[in-house]
Design an enzyme around this catalytic site. Sequence first.
Site, PDB file in Angstrom:
ATOM      1  N   ASP A  44      38.040  48.752  32.240  1.00 37.47           N
ATOM      2  CA  ASP A  44      38.652  47.840  31.272  1.00 37.47           C
ATOM      3  C   ASP A  44      39.556  46.875  32.051  1.00 37.47           C
ATOM      4  O   ASP A  44      40.607  47.287  32.553  1.00 37.47           O
ATOM      5  CB  ASP A  44      39.453  48.660  30.254  1.00 37.47           C
ATOM      6  CG  ASP A  44      39.995  47.801  29.129  1.00 37.47           C
ATOM      7  OD1 ASP A  44      40.148  46.579  29.345  1.00 37.47           O
ATOM      8  OD2 ASP A  44      40.277  48.344  28.054  1.00 37.47           O
TER       9      ASP A  44
ATOM     10  N   HIS B  50      41.959  29.852  53.529  1.00 43.07           N
ATOM     11  CA  HIS B  50      41.616  29.310  52.210  1.00 43.07           C
ATOM     12  C   HIS B  50      40.865  27.992  52.333  1.00 43.07           C
ATOM     13  O   HIS B  50      39.968  27.703  51.541  1.00 43.07           O
ATOM     14  CB  HIS B  50      42.867  29.144  51.356  1.00 43.07           C
ATOM     15  CG  HIS B  50      43.272  30.416  50.684  1.00 43.07           C
ATOM     16  ND1 HIS B  50      42.479  31.058  49.779  1.00 43.07           N
ATOM     17  CD2 HIS B  50      44.384  31.173  50.818  1.00 43.07           C
ATOM     18  CE1 HIS B  50      43.081  32.160  49.380  1.00 43.07           C
ATOM     19  NE2 HIS B  50      44.233  32.252  49.994  1.00 43.07           N
TER      20      HIS B  50
ATOM     21  N   GLU C  95      37.069  34.232  43.026  1.00 40.33           N
ATOM     22  CA  GLU C  95      38.181  33.777  43.871  1.00 40.33           C
ATOM     23  C   GLU C  95      37.754  33.885  45.331  1.00 40.33           C
ATOM     24  O   GLU C  95      37.495  34.990  45.814  1.00 40.33           O
ATOM     25  CB  GLU C  95      39.382  34.691  43.585  1.00 40.33           C
ATOM     26  CG  GLU C  95      40.682  34.247  44.174  1.00 40.33           C
ATOM     27  CD  GLU C  95      41.369  33.172  43.342  1.00 40.33           C
ATOM     28  OE1 GLU C  95      42.450  32.764  43.729  1.00 40.33           O
ATOM     29  OE2 GLU C  95      40.795  32.737  42.320  1.00 40.33           O
TER      30      GLU C  95
ATOM     31  N   LYS D  51      48.167  48.686  28.859  1.00 38.35           N
ATOM     32  CA  LYS D  51      47.910  47.250  29.027  1.00 38.35           C
ATOM     33  C   LYS D  51      49.151  46.385  28.880  1.00 38.35           C
ATOM     34  O   LYS D  51      49.059  45.230  28.473  1.00 38.35           O
ATOM     35  CB  LYS D  51      46.814  46.783  28.053  1.00 38.35           C
ATOM     36  CG  LYS D  51      45.526  47.576  28.218  1.00 38.35           C
ATOM     37  CD  LYS D  51      44.480  47.243  27.201  1.00 38.35           C
ATOM     38  CE  LYS D  51      43.265  48.138  27.408  1.00 38.35           C
ATOM     39  NZ  LYS D  51      42.240  47.978  26.424  1.00 38.35           N
TER      40      LYS D  51
END
Length: 434
Positions: free
Chosen positions: A321, A419, A113, A245
């Site tokens: 993770d 951006h 990104e 999660k």
Amino acid sequence: MACSPSISDHIIPAVSSAEDEEIVDLVVKGTIPSYALEEQLGDCKRAVRIRREALQRITRRSLQGLPLDGFDYGSILKQCCEMPVGYVQIPVGIAGPLLLDSFEYIVPMATTEGCIVASTNRGFKGIYASGGATSTILRDGMTRAAVVRFPSASRACHLKFFLDNPSNFQTLADEFNKSSNFARLQGVQCSIAGKNLYMRFSCTTGDAMGMNMVSKGVENVLAYLRNEYPDMDIISISGNFCSDKKPAAINWIEGRGKSAVCEAVIKEEVLKKVFRTNVATLVELNMLKNLAGSAVAGALGGFNAHASNIVSAIFIATGQDPAQNVESSHCITMMEAVNDGKDLHISVTMPSIEVGTIGGGTQLASQSACLDLLGVKGASKELPGANSRLLAKIVAGSVLAGELSLMAAIASGQLVQSHMKYNRSTKDVSKVGS
Ligand code: ADP
């Protein structure tokens, strides 16, 4: 590349001595299961090459862009990834130095990104110029919550009262602690739903993120409780009250992994020079966006601008993770005018940063190099847990920088421009990041 000796013991000579082409054929026909290649060949790299070729033939798709060479497939065997056919390349950028608690850190961030690394780097610059950030670990404990069922709600409550009774803690701790030198029981929190009891065990885990350790400890206690409560039915080692999660208020309120708070006072001139904004605009934006806006949205732990951008980039770089980004990104960002309204006090409070510096993906070569860059590779020799706690602080410090920089960009109307500059010219920038 040879696999481990335990795997090599199972090598089937007829298969391992055959030509690659013959084995590919057998996999395509289904005679040899793709998942068994490592075991049957005793050569991890060869297994990957053959699986990959068979896959390409079966699907009639090319995996040309997915690299095969340059990876140690033995290092992931039975630990990190099954049935590998290659590896995905994610660039690692560096941001820093982060001046945190008087030490400097260069932070590795793995992302595809644009803007994330550059923006965090700008945040670090502002924090550095203002004298640095300060962080505190409020709590450190991994959790696992088993669910058990009884014939009646009153029996479930009986066990709850037993677990709540402080005089029973040592018995539970003796059972829980016996499978690890690092897992030390801190407490058990219970919740009842009719005949079902949810027992959320919390423990220290040294430098490991700790899911394996806490699960083993809970299994020990369940084995003990089964003797004491023969009418107890063990439904699951995890009953989702953990909560792993998944977004859940329990983690937001009680914490999971490391709970951290990080703060800095950003000077008026730094806000002007580095961020082209001022205290009043930032404080108002924070109130309307991160606090009121998130309240309007019914947010759970999402009272921030883009904590998860920074958390996931550091997680991927350092072998955490990535699925635990869900709760590790819970964060409330506060901003307040201080020093007669001239300077900005900014803080991030993150109750459930789940990180480790040993175990899981942390031992792989690339991820381990990134941990080494931060000086937190492996187990701390001085004090178990010191490395993983420092990593959590660095995550919080980096989120602080990310929040400061993005909020300043929005406040000064720079978001779209930046951006456009960093590789977003063909994308809809309004959908990026924040
Ligand atoms: P997790 O519980 O995060 O899944 P693992 O079980 O994969 O982690 O890895 C932790 C292993 O590393 C355990 O076997 C533990 O005994 C060992 N270990 C060695 N030193 C440490 C330390 N300082 N902190 C935590 N674990 C350690």
